[in-house]
Design an enzyme around this catalytic site. Structure first.
Site, mmCIF file in Angstrom:
data_model
loop_
_atom_site.group_PDB
_atom_site.id
_atom_site.type_symbol
_atom_site.label_atom_id
_atom_site.label_comp_id
_atom_site.label_asym_id
_atom_site.label_seq_id
_atom_site.Cartn_x
_atom_site.Cartn_y
_atom_site.Cartn_z
ATOM 1 N N GLY A 136 -0.475 4.722 0.285
ATOM 2 C CA GLY A 136 -1.257 5.928 0.551
ATOM 3 C C GLY A 136 -0.376 6.883 1.323
ATOM 4 C CG HIS A 163 -5.559 1.792 12.709
ATOM 5 N ND1 HIS A 163 -5.694 2.078 14.043
ATOM 6 C CD2 HIS A 163 -6.663 2.311 12.103
ATOM 7 C CE1 HIS A 163 -6.813 2.759 14.240
ATOM 8 N NE2 HIS A 163 -7.420 2.909 13.082
ATOM 9 N N GLY A 165 5.098 8.232 3.398
ATOM 10 C CA GLY A 165 5.957 8.779 4.462
ATOM 11 C C GLY A 165 6.888 7.733 5.045
ATOM 12 N N GLY A 222 0.848 -1.196 0.000
ATOM 13 C CA GLY A 222 0.000 0.000 0.000
ATOM 14 C C GLY A 222 0.877 1.235 0.000
ATOM 15 C CD GLU A 251 -14.931 36.499 18.956
ATOM 16 O OE1 GLU A 251 -14.284 36.080 19.923
ATOM 17 O OE2 GLU A 251 -14.635 37.543 18.343
ATOM 18 C CB ALA A 283 -7.715 -2.187 0.974
ATOM 19 C CD GLN A 284 -4.621 -2.923 7.078
ATOM 20 O OE1 GLN A 284 -4.846 -3.513 8.117
ATOM 21 N NE2 GLN A 284 -3.940 -1.798 7.045
#
Ligand SMILES: NC(=O)c1ccc[n+]([C@@H]2O[C@H](COP(=O)([O-])OP(=O)(O)OC[C@H]3O[C@@H](n4cnc5c(N)ncnc54)[C@H](OP(=O)(O)O)[C@@H]3O)[C@@H](O)[C@H]2O)c1
Length: 421
Positions: free
Chosen positions: A111, A196, A116, A109, A316, A174-175
């Site tokens: 994404g 995760h 990163g 994957g 505000e 998808a996992q």
């Protein structure tokens, strides 16, 4: 980009800086900053050969620098509770390279997290490959980031076969969908990694049940994959949670910590898969995303209903919060932000904070239960498992963008000196 694919100028600079840093007995953070700085530079392909000797010198210097910088694991007092925090400095680059010398990190994957974590691990000099659907959006994105088909970029199944550490960074839905294909490929000796706790904790719904004979670990960066990358390039590191689901080798926690460093974490906090997923699903539905939108909107609508203009209501509600007050909370805490405001504001905020807490607490209790009993997971799997999930999400985000509060915000932001459309 790999160490071997950096420009000669960047590597020469890295080598010189590393030697200076080594002489000055620098910290580990400095060694990582050095590599991160080198990684920002351009990559002319033809210059690769000349880079190897510079690379070796830079690497040797950074190894010397790194070893001297070790600071050890910290036990810190968090408001009266002692917790262990694992640091990047426990894993100098030389130790990291040695630890993973026989490993191939297969990122499945690409994404936000794949991007990163993958680029950071590659820049840290580790052997990394990417596995995604051939021809999909991620395949294109990975190529743009320098992953080469047949060398470092493969279809998912091939990448898993080539990898020893299988980093499942597909979307959570998808996992679950791909697990029947992936499961038989997770053979003994491999390590299964997640960012995760979602898939394995909610196994009744996801049907993701890892084989009993592999280590199953988690490194969950506490931020988007883009931030994982940006902080690494700045020589800093993101906070991450680490956890072990299954420890077959007796080395699972150590591996999780090392991988946390490899993907760009600065500090790592130990948790369990369950606590990670409960807190994460709860937090994003609460204060971090759902709650903040709900609070902003409620306050804005009451101002508008009482005759205030859109600009006044927005300023505000949102502008002052994000531009002035929230950064003060981030810098030094809530009392610091209060102290920076008028005594009139302080008095009112002190009186109303408990009222808001009491009003919101039942909502948060309900939310936690909805996370805990799997309701949130089932909704997410159903929605994000649809073929039309991208369009469906985009449509709902467009509805937010069309709300008056956020349309007013566009005009307010356009007046900022540093405004970029
Ligand atoms: N994003 C965050 O802020 C964040 C933070 C911490 C942890 N995490 C966790 O990190 C993991 C990855 O999240 P992410 O946000 O980086 O990824 P994501 O955007 O949710 O998922 C993207 C990847 O999933 C692939 N994918 C989607 N459906 C697929 C299918 N049916 N078959 C094969 N591939 C499919 C996409 O490939 P295509 O382009 O081919 O569709 C893409 O490579 C998740 O477990 C997430 O919970 C995310």
């Amino acid at each position: 980009m790999s160490l071997a694919s950096r420009s000669p100028i960047a590597l020469a600079a890295a080598s010189r800086s590393a030697q200076r840093l080594a002489a000055a007995k620098p910290t580990q953070a400095a060694a990582y900053s050095l590599l991160a700085a080198a990684s920002k530079r351009a990559v002319p392909e033809a210059a690769h050969v000349a880079q190897y000797s510079l690379l070796a010198r830079a690497s040797a210097a950074s190894k010397r620098a790194s070893i001297q910088g070790t600071r050890g694991i910290k036990t810190l007092d968090f408001a009266g509770t002692k917790e262990v925090v694992y640091e990047r400095s426990d894993w100098p680059l030389a130790k990291l390279h040695d630890y993973f010398k026989n490993d191939t990190l297969a990122l499945i994957g690409y994404g936000s997290q794949g991007h990163g974590q993958g680029l950071n691990a590659r820049d840290n000099g580790l052997n990394v490959i990417v596995g995604v659907r051939e021809g999909g959006e991620s395949w294109k994105q990975a190529q743009e980031d320098g992953w080469v088909p047949g060398e470092t970029l493969f279809p998912i199944e091939e990448a898993i076969n080539r990898g020893t550490i299988i980093m499942n960074l597909l979307s959570d839905a998808a996992q679950s969908q791909t697990w029947p294909t992936i499961a038989p490929l997770i053979t003994p000796g491999k390590t299964l990694y997640f960012s995760h706790g979602f898939s394995v904790v909610y196994k009744e719904d996801t049907h993701v049940i890892p084989p009993a004979d592999v280590d199953v670990i988690l490194v969950a960066p506490k931020g988007s994959g883009r931030t994982v990358r940006t902080l690494f390039k700045e020589g800093r590191g993101i906070n991450s949670s680490i956890a072990v689901w299954q420890d077959v080798t007796g080395k699972a926690k150590e591996k999780a910590t090392a991988l946390g460093v490899a993907i760009g974490s600065g500090y790592m906090y130990e948790t369990t898969f369950e606590k990670e997923v409960y807190s994460d699903l709860y937090g994003e539905r609460g204060v971090l995303m759902g709650g903040i939108q709900g609070m902003f909107l409620a306050q804005y609508k009451v101002l508008r209903a009482n005759g205030h203009s859109p600009s006044e209501a927005f300023n505000e509600t949102v502008e002052e919060a994000t531009q002035s007050l929230f950064p003060l909370i981030g810098a030094k805490g809530m009392d610091y932000m209060y102290a920076a405001c008028s005594t009139t504001a302080r008095r009112g905020a002190l009186d109303w904070a408990p009222i808001f807490e009491a009003a919101n607490r039942p909502v948060f209790e309900k939310l936690y239960q909805s996370v805990r009993d799997g309701t949130e997971t089932r909704k997410s799997l159903e929605f994000n498992g649809r073929d039309t999930y991208r369009e469906d999400l985009a449509r709902e985000l467009k509805e937010i963008d069309d709300q008056e509060i956020w349309r007013a915000g566009k005009t307010v932001r356009s007046l900022r000196p540093d405004y970029k459309p």
